[in-house]
Design a protein around this motif. Structure first.
Motif, PDB file in Angstrom:
ATOM      1  N   LEU A  48      11.445   0.967   1.885  1.00 51.16           N
ATOM      2  CA  LEU A  48      10.275   0.117   2.114  1.00 51.16           C
ATOM      3  C   LEU A  48      10.602  -1.355   1.886  1.00 51.16           C
ATOM      4  CD1 LEU A  48       7.488   2.301   0.494  1.00 51.16           C
ATOM      5  CD2 LEU A  48       7.730   1.762   2.919  1.00 51.16           C
ATOM      6  N   LEU A  49      11.335  -1.649   0.822  1.00 44.64           N
ATOM      7  CA  LEU A  49      11.686  -3.030   0.537  1.00 44.64           C
ATOM      8  C   LEU A  49      12.632  -3.614   1.576  1.00 44.64           C
ATOM      9  CD1 LEU A  49      12.048  -2.942  -3.351  1.00 44.64           C
ATOM     10  CD2 LEU A  49      10.185  -3.901  -1.991  1.00 44.64           C
ATOM     11  N   ASP A  68       0.833  -1.209   0.000  1.00 47.96           N
ATOM     12  CA  ASP A  68       0.000   0.000   0.000  1.00 47.96           C
ATOM     13  C   ASP A  68       0.868   1.260   0.000  1.00 47.96           C
ATOM     14  OD1 ASP A  68      -2.278  -1.538   0.003  1.00 47.96           O
ATOM     15  OD2 ASP A  68      -2.596  -1.386   2.181  1.00 47.96           O
ATOM     16  N   ALA A  69       1.917   1.252   0.792  1.00 47.54           N
ATOM     17  CA  ALA A  69       2.818   2.404   0.846  1.00 47.54           C
ATOM     18  C   ALA A  69       3.512   2.607  -0.499  1.00 47.54           C
ATOM     19  CB  ALA A  69       3.845   2.221   1.953  1.00 47.54           C
ATOM     20  N   MET A  70       3.855   1.506  -1.174  1.00 46.03           N
ATOM     21  CA  MET A  70       4.490   1.611  -2.495  1.00 46.03           C
ATOM     22  C   MET A  70       3.530   2.211  -3.512  1.00 46.03           C
ATOM     23  SD  MET A  70       7.675   0.246  -2.648  1.00 46.03           S
ATOM     24  CE  MET A  70       7.950  -0.747  -4.068  1.00 46.03           C
ATOM     25  N   ARG A  71       2.255   1.825  -3.452  1.00 45.69           N
ATOM     26  CA  ARG A  71       1.252   2.393  -4.362  1.00 45.69           C
ATOM     27  C   ARG A  71       1.097   3.897  -4.132  1.00 45.69           C
ATOM     28  NH1 ARG A  71      -1.596  -2.066  -2.525  1.00 45.69           N
ATOM     29  NH2 ARG A  71      -1.339  -3.842  -3.905  1.00 45.69           N
ATOM     30  N   GLU A  72       1.057   4.300  -2.872  1.00 44.12           N
ATOM     31  CA  GLU A  72       0.943   5.724  -2.552  1.00 44.12           C
ATOM     32  C   GLU A  72       2.185   6.478  -3.021  1.00 44.12           C
ATOM     33  OE1 GLU A  72       0.130   6.216   1.615  1.00 44.12           O
ATOM     34  OE2 GLU A  72      -1.559   4.832   1.533  1.00 44.12           O
ATOM     35  N   GLU A 108      12.157  11.317  -9.188  1.00 38.13           N
ATOM     36  CA  GLU A 108      12.473   9.902  -9.431  1.00 38.13           C
ATOM     37  C   GLU A 108      13.488   9.396  -8.410  1.00 38.13           C
ATOM     38  OE1 GLU A 108      11.561   6.518 -11.278  1.00 38.13           O
ATOM     39  OE2 GLU A 108      10.767   8.409 -12.003  1.00 38.13           O
ATOM     40  N   TYR A 109      14.453  10.245  -8.077  1.00 38.30           N
ATOM     41  CA  TYR A 109      15.469   9.878  -7.079  1.00 38.30           C
ATOM     42  C   TYR A 109      14.834   9.652  -5.711  1.00 38.30           C
ATOM     43  CZ  TYR A 109      19.514  10.221  -4.014  1.00 38.30           C
ATOM     44  OH  TYR A 109      20.453   9.975  -3.060  1.00 38.30           O
ATOM     45  N   GLU A 110      13.950  10.548  -5.279  1.00 33.93           N
ATOM     46  CA  GLU A 110      13.276  10.397  -3.978  1.00 33.93           C
ATOM     47  C   GLU A 110      12.410   9.136  -3.954  1.00 33.93           C
ATOM     48  OE1 GLU A 110      12.576  14.991  -2.556  1.00 33.93           O
ATOM     49  OE2 GLU A 110      11.344  14.191  -4.198  1.00 33.93           O
ATOM     50  N   PHE A 111      11.741   8.887  -5.094  1.00 35.66           N
ATOM     51  CA  PHE A 111      10.925   7.675  -5.195  1.00 35.66           C
ATOM     52  C   PHE A 111      11.780   6.429  -5.002  1.00 35.66           C
ATOM     53  CE2 PHE A 111       9.566   4.170  -7.958  1.00 35.66           C
ATOM     54  CZ  PHE A 111       8.351   3.860  -7.369  1.00 35.66           C
ATOM     55  N   GLU A 112      12.915   6.391  -5.696  1.00 34.73           N
ATOM     56  CA  GLU A 112      13.786   5.211  -5.618  1.00 34.73           C
ATOM     57  C   GLU A 112      14.346   5.030  -4.210  1.00 34.73           C
ATOM     58  OE1 GLU A 112      15.437   1.755  -6.758  1.00 34.73           O
ATOM     59  OE2 GLU A 112      14.010   2.958  -7.900  1.00 34.73           O
ATOM     60  N   GLN A 113      14.731   6.110  -3.550  1.00 32.61           N
ATOM     61  CA  GLN A 113      15.254   6.025  -2.183  1.00 32.61           C
ATOM     62  C   GLN A 113      14.194   5.463  -1.227  1.00 32.61           C
ATOM     63  OE1 GLN A 113      18.242   6.374  -1.121  1.00 32.61           O
ATOM     64  NE2 GLN A 113      19.166   7.193  -2.965  1.00 32.61           N
ATOM     65  N   ARG A 132       4.840  10.051  -7.158  1.00 33.86           N
ATOM     66  CA  ARG A 132       5.813  10.213  -8.241  1.00 33.86           C
ATOM     67  C   ARG A 132       5.110  10.560  -9.550  1.00 33.86           C
ATOM     68  NH1 ARG A 132       7.730   6.742 -12.201  1.00 33.86           N
ATOM     69  NH2 ARG A 132       6.498   5.096 -11.257  1.00 33.86           N
ATOM     70  N   GLN A 133       4.023   9.880  -9.833  1.00 28.67           N
ATOM     71  CA  GLN A 133       3.289  10.146 -11.079  1.00 28.67           C
ATOM     72  C   GLN A 133       2.671  11.535 -11.079  1.00 28.67           C
ATOM     73  OE1 GLN A 133       0.546   6.927 -11.620  1.00 28.67           O
ATOM     74  NE2 GLN A 133       2.159   5.482 -12.219  1.00 28.67           N
ATOM     75  N   ASP A 134       2.274  12.023  -9.912  1.00 25.35           N
ATOM     76  CA  ASP A 134       1.707  13.373  -9.812  1.00 25.35           C
ATOM     77  C   ASP A 134       2.795  14.444  -9.831  1.00 25.35           C
ATOM     78  OD1 ASP A 134      -0.803  12.282  -9.687  1.00 25.35           O
ATOM     79  OD2 ASP A 134      -0.977  12.441  -7.497  1.00 25.35           O
ATOM     80  N   GLY A 135       4.042  14.047  -9.801  1.00 22.10           N
ATOM     81  CA  GLY A 135       5.151  14.987  -9.845  1.00 22.10           C
ATOM     82  C   GLY A 135       5.463  15.632  -8.507  1.00 22.10           C
TER      83      GLY A 135
END
Length: 124
Positions: free
Chosen positions: A119-120, A93-97, A109-114, A102-105
């Motif tokens: 989370l993983l 659920d946290a990954m979907r959020e 991309e870097y913050e998303f990957e970090q 990220r899609q909403d800008g």
């Protein structure tokens, strides 16, 4: 072997096999090597064979929860698996959020990957 979850049916089969062959294998399986060695040393007497038969019946007479309390440090397989399922669901659920942000800008991309890696790393 000492940290893996022990099966009640395998312990019972090993105990009952000790009535026909060398007794004590079930003690090694359950993480009680001193008792296993004692059963081996006394194998020339009928004592370990009788004790193995009694213990085999005792293992089967216990319910899973009692067996887990005695031989698995109180850790039930059902409780552990449900806990992992809940944890993975929450992380999904946290990954979907996070992906929606990220899609909403709202995040790069870097913050998303970090954050995705953090989370993983929680799954264990």
């Amino acid at each position: 072997m000492f940290t893996k979850r022990k099966s009640r049916s395998i312990a019972a089969v090993l105990a009952f096999s000790g009535t026909l062959t060398i007794a004590g294998w079930h003690k090694f399986y359950l993480g009680q090597p001193v008792w296993g060695i004692l059963y081996f040393l006394l194998s020339w007497t009928p004592i370990p064979r009788v004790a193995s038969a009694i213990e085999g019946v005792w293992y089967l007479a216990q319910d899973e929860e009692a067996f887990d309390r005695n031989f698995n440090l109180g850790k039930s397989a059902a409780r552990n698996s449900q806990k992992v399922i809940n944890q993975v669901g929450a992380i999904a659920d946290a990954m979907r959020e996070l992906d929606a942000l990220r899609q909403d800008g709202l995040i790069s991309e870097y913050e998303f990957e970090q954050k995705r890696r953090q989370l993983l790393d929680q799954i264990s």
